[in-house]
Design a protein around this motif. Structure first.
Motif, PDB file in Angstrom:
ATOM      1  N   SER A   1      69.193  85.215  94.251  1.00  0.00           N
ATOM      2  CA  SER A   1      69.975  84.069  93.785  1.00  0.00           C
ATOM      3  C   SER A   1      71.251  84.512  93.067  1.00  0.00           C
ATOM      4  O   SER A   1      72.287  83.847  93.164  1.00  0.00           O
ATOM      5  CB  SER A   1      69.123  83.186  92.865  1.00  0.00           C
TER       6      SER A   1
ATOM      7  N   VAL B   1      62.354  77.920  95.352  1.00  0.00           N
ATOM      8  CA  VAL B   1      63.679  78.344  95.828  1.00  0.00           C
ATOM      9  C   VAL B   1      64.205  77.480  96.969  1.00  0.00           C
ATOM     10  O   VAL B   1      65.340  77.660  97.405  1.00  0.00           O
ATOM     11  CB  VAL B   1      63.663  79.825  96.282  1.00  0.00           C
TER      12      VAL B   1
ATOM     13  N   LEU C   1      62.703  78.357  88.887  1.00  0.00           N
ATOM     14  CA  LEU C   1      62.133  79.687  89.109  1.00  0.00           C
ATOM     15  C   LEU C   1      61.348  80.158  87.881  1.00  0.00           C
ATOM     16  O   LEU C   1      60.325  80.837  88.012  1.00  0.00           O
ATOM     17  CB  LEU C   1      63.236  80.689  89.455  1.00  0.00           C
TER      18      LEU C   1
END
Length: 327
Positions: free
Chosen positions: A112, A180, A216
């Motif tokens: 990310s 995600v 997350l």
């Protein structure tokens, strides 16, 4: 790699008030105990770093794996893996069961960050005090390294998790995918992009941060509790704890972005303001934003009431660390 200097603001040997549940009773008593969060996090980070080094070895094609390892093994606090390990132990599990999940979380986080820094996204040249991945390896390699880390995360959980019932492993994999995917980090990222230069309210801002940053962290706590054998109720409690912590993480990020220098942060300071992004200080002012951060800490701590006091101690102080961090 992580060093104790990254946690210097914690006052390592300070005495903290720790609320612990009385056995067989509903009442809680406050005890004072020493807990060195800096040493705890460094210990967990070393454990995770060693596991990451084994999980993503340098191999052919070398440039791809060098790029992957550059972001995966670079300086970092390993907050998400530590959260997974602590949550596993909180519900009575062995942290060894959560090591593959902890590694996967860091792989997804590294992915990310690679994406976030790309010119088509936040266009940032620095990350954690070093050139961002695309500046070090080129955009093409950076994109492919991110894709590879994304795939490796799920493969690693499936292949490396040992001594855990298959249904727990499958549930953890589903949790990571949701974190995600289009209802998680990616959703927060796209809303963040679409909101640049627009006047958005607190509801949209909260959505962005609960998904882009918080989801997350939420998955880290939930996955740790899942593989550790926690009950559904326990998993949901640590999930709510992490949801508050995840929002707290971004609230503090917003404050640091306008109060710290690029050298202090290890990344470009003032980036959000320059790009026209809405932030908590912009909507609430600095004082109210800091007060909101304190409220989130209290809410996070409340979710830990009823767990074993000693086992909950790392998570209590992790929330405080995130609130007090300087970079």
């Amino acid at each position: 790699m992580v060093s104790p200097r990254g946690f210097s603001n914690l006052l390592s040997s300070a005495r903290f008030a720790v609320r612990s549940a009385s056995s067989g009773a509903n009442l809680e008593k406050t005890t004072v105990a020493q807990f060195d969060l800096s040493a705890y996090m460094v210990d967990k980070a070393h454990l995770v770093n060693a596991a990451l080094d084994r999980a993503a070895p340098l191999r052919y094609p070398e440039r791809l794996h060098e790029s992957m390892r550059y972001s995966l093994l670079g300086p970092g606090k390993r907050v998400r893996p530590t959260l997974a390990l602590a949550s596993c132990e909180l519900v009575g599990g062995d942290q060894a069961a959560a090591i593959p999940v902890a590694c996967a979380l860091e792989m997804l986080h590294a992915m990310s960050l690679i994406n976030d820094d790309l010119p088509c996204m936040d266009n940032d040249d620095f990350r954690r005090g070093r050139p961002s991945n695309h500046r070090a390896f080129g955009e093409d390699t950076a994109v492919l390294a991110g894709i590879a880390l994304h795939a490796l995360a799920f493969e690693h959980v499936a292949a490396a998790t040992a001594g855990v019932p298959a249904e727990r492993v499958l549930r953890a994999i589903a949790e990571l995918g949701a974190a995600v995917g289009p209802e998680g980090l990616v959703a927060g990222q796209i809303v963040d992009i679409e909101s640049e230069g627009k006047a958005v309210g607190l509801d949209v801002l909260e959505y962005i941060h609960l998904h882009k940053t918080g989801r997350l962290l939420e998955a880290a706590a939930a996955c740790g509790a899942i593989v550790g054998g926690g009950t559904d109720a326990e998993v949901e409690r640590v999930r709510r704890y992490a949801r508050h912590v995840g929002l707290l993480f971004q609230v503090v990020d917003d404050v640091l972005d306008v109060t710290k220098t690029s050298e202090e942060l290890g990344k470009t300071a003032g980036k959000d303001v320059a790009s026209g992004k809405t932030t908590y200080p912009k909507l609430m002012g600095l004082d109210k934003t800091r007060a909101f951060a304190e409220e989130l800490v209290r809410k996070a701590e409340k979710e830990l009431h009823g767990f074993d006091g000693a086992m909950a101690t790392p998570l209590r102080h992790l929330a405080r660390y995130i609130a007090d961090r300087e970079n």
